[in-house]
Design a protein around this motif. Structure first.
Motif, short mmCIF file in Angstrom:
data_model
loop_
_atom_site.label_atom_id
_atom_site.label_comp_id
_atom_site.label_asym_id
_atom_site.label_seq_id
_atom_site.Cartn_x
_atom_site.Cartn_y
_atom_site.Cartn_z
N THR A 15 0.83 -1.20 0.00
CA THR A 15 0.00 0.00 0.00
C THR A 15 0.86 1.25 0.00
O THR A 15 0.57 2.23 -0.70
CB THR A 15 -0.95 0.00 1.21
N THR A 16 1.95 1.23 0.77
CA THR A 16 2.89 2.36 0.76
C THR A 16 3.46 2.54 -0.64
O THR A 16 3.55 3.67 -1.14
CB THR A 16 4.02 2.14 1.77
N TYR A 19 1.08 4.27 -3.07
CA TYR A 19 1.07 5.73 -2.95
C TYR A 19 2.39 6.34 -3.43
O TYR A 19 2.41 7.42 -4.03
CB TYR A 19 0.79 6.14 -1.51
N ASP A 20 3.48 5.65 -3.16
CA ASP A 20 4.81 6.15 -3.52
C ASP A 20 4.98 6.27 -5.03
O ASP A 20 5.63 7.20 -5.53
CB ASP A 20 5.87 5.20 -2.95
N ALA A 22 2.32 6.09 -7.39
CA ALA A 22 0.99 6.18 -8.00
C ALA A 22 1.01 6.77 -9.40
O ALA A 22 0.21 6.39 -10.26
CB ALA A 22 0.06 7.01 -7.10
N ASN A 48 -7.93 1.76 -1.34
CA ASN A 48 -6.80 2.64 -1.62
C ASN A 48 -6.67 2.92 -3.11
O ASN A 48 -6.34 4.05 -3.51
CB ASN A 48 -5.51 2.04 -1.05
N CYS A 49 -6.94 1.94 -3.95
CA CYS A 49 -6.93 2.18 -5.39
C CYS A 49 -8.03 3.15 -5.80
O CYS A 49 -7.82 4.03 -6.64
CB CYS A 49 -7.09 0.86 -6.15
N ARG A 51 -9.29 5.53 -4.04
CA ARG A 51 -8.91 6.88 -3.62
C ARG A 51 -7.89 7.51 -4.57
O ARG A 51 -7.86 8.74 -4.72
CB ARG A 51 -8.35 6.85 -2.19
N LEU A 52 -7.06 6.66 -5.16
CA LEU A 52 -6.02 7.17 -6.06
C LEU A 52 -6.44 7.15 -7.53
O LEU A 52 -5.69 7.62 -8.39
CB LEU A 52 -4.74 6.35 -5.89
N GLY A 170 5.81 5.96 4.33
CA GLY A 170 4.37 6.09 4.32
C GLY A 170 3.89 7.32 5.07
O GLY A 170 2.95 8.01 4.64
N LEU A 173 4.26 10.27 2.96
CA LEU A 173 3.27 10.29 1.88
C LEU A 173 1.84 10.49 2.38
O LEU A 173 0.93 10.68 1.58
CB LEU A 173 3.33 8.97 1.10
N VAL A 175 0.11 8.13 4.08
CA VAL A 175 -0.64 6.88 3.97
C VAL A 175 -1.42 6.65 5.27
O VAL A 175 -0.87 6.78 6.37
CB VAL A 175 0.30 5.69 3.71
#
Length: 217
Positions: A15-16, A19-20, A22, A48-49, A51-52, A170, A173, A175
């Motif tokens: 997950t980190t 975001y790192d 993306a 999480n996907c 949201r991004l 994280g 970022l 997270v």
């Protein structure tokens, strides 16, 4: 450029990395292979996907739960307690899990015209997981490159990181680790005593992050 497939479990590490990186991830790929914690992890990955704004696919690998030997596939009571350094934690290894997942990810990457496959293995995995170690990563990267027409490469940005390093990244970022799941027992709340829970607690503490996780112990 969106040129990468990320293998995303829904745990802290991948997950980190989601975001790192993306800005370059075209697709996040999760696998439902019958583990105790799949049902808890996969919705986290999907959220999480969402949201991004990154596409998320879940690939069923139910054959692994039927034919592979691992305490991770045998229910909560089979999961040992303690730190990853302990010998009993080897029972949680799912044989060649990452090799299988990477092969599928490489095929999807080539089918979609993408250039890279990415995974979030890190230094803390090396003790008991042979398919997370640098030698495996290098060899698998070469196999994927040679086995695909465009020469797809495997990226492992965290291979030399500790889990504490990942947690610190994280935090930088932003997270939300409440939207990740780690426990190998797969309960509603983290057990707090299995290897992944112990590692999660230690990493967040090392990074100086307030732990949002609900633990049973």
């Amino acid at each position: 450029m969106k040129d990468t497939v990320l293998i995303l479990s829904g745990g802290m590490d991948s997950t980190t990395l989601l975001y790192d990186c993306a800005e370059r991830i075209a697709l996040a790929l999760s696998f439902d292979y019958g583990s105790n914690h799949n049902a808890r992890e996969l919705p986290m990955a999907g959220e999480n996907c969402r949201r991004l704004g990154i596409e998320h696919l879940i690939i069923p690998l139910d054959f692994m739960g039927r034919y592979f030997k691992s305490s991770l596939l045998e229910g909560a009571d089979a999961i040992p307690e303690g730190h990853y350094a302990a010998d009993n934690m080897k029972s949680t290894v799912v044989p060649f899990r990452n090799g299988i997942m990477l092969a599928i990810a490489a095929g999807i990457a080539e089918s979609r015209g993408l250039k890279h496959v990415m995974m979030a293995n890190h230094g803390g995995d090396h003790t008991i997981y042979p398919d997370c170690r640098p030698d495996f990563t290098h060899a698998m990267s070469e196999a994927i490159r040679l086995g695909t027409f465009p020469g797809i490469t495997l990226l492992s940005p965290y291979v030399d990181f500790t889990k504490g390093d990942i947690a610190r990244r994280g935090a930088e970022l932003g997270v939300d680790y409440a939207l990740t799941y780690s426990c190998y027992k797969g309960g509603e709340h983290h057990c707090g005593v299995c290897g992944t829970c112990v590692e999660r607690k230690d990493a967040l503490a090392e990074a100086g992050i307030e732990d949002p996780t609900i633990y049973n112990a």
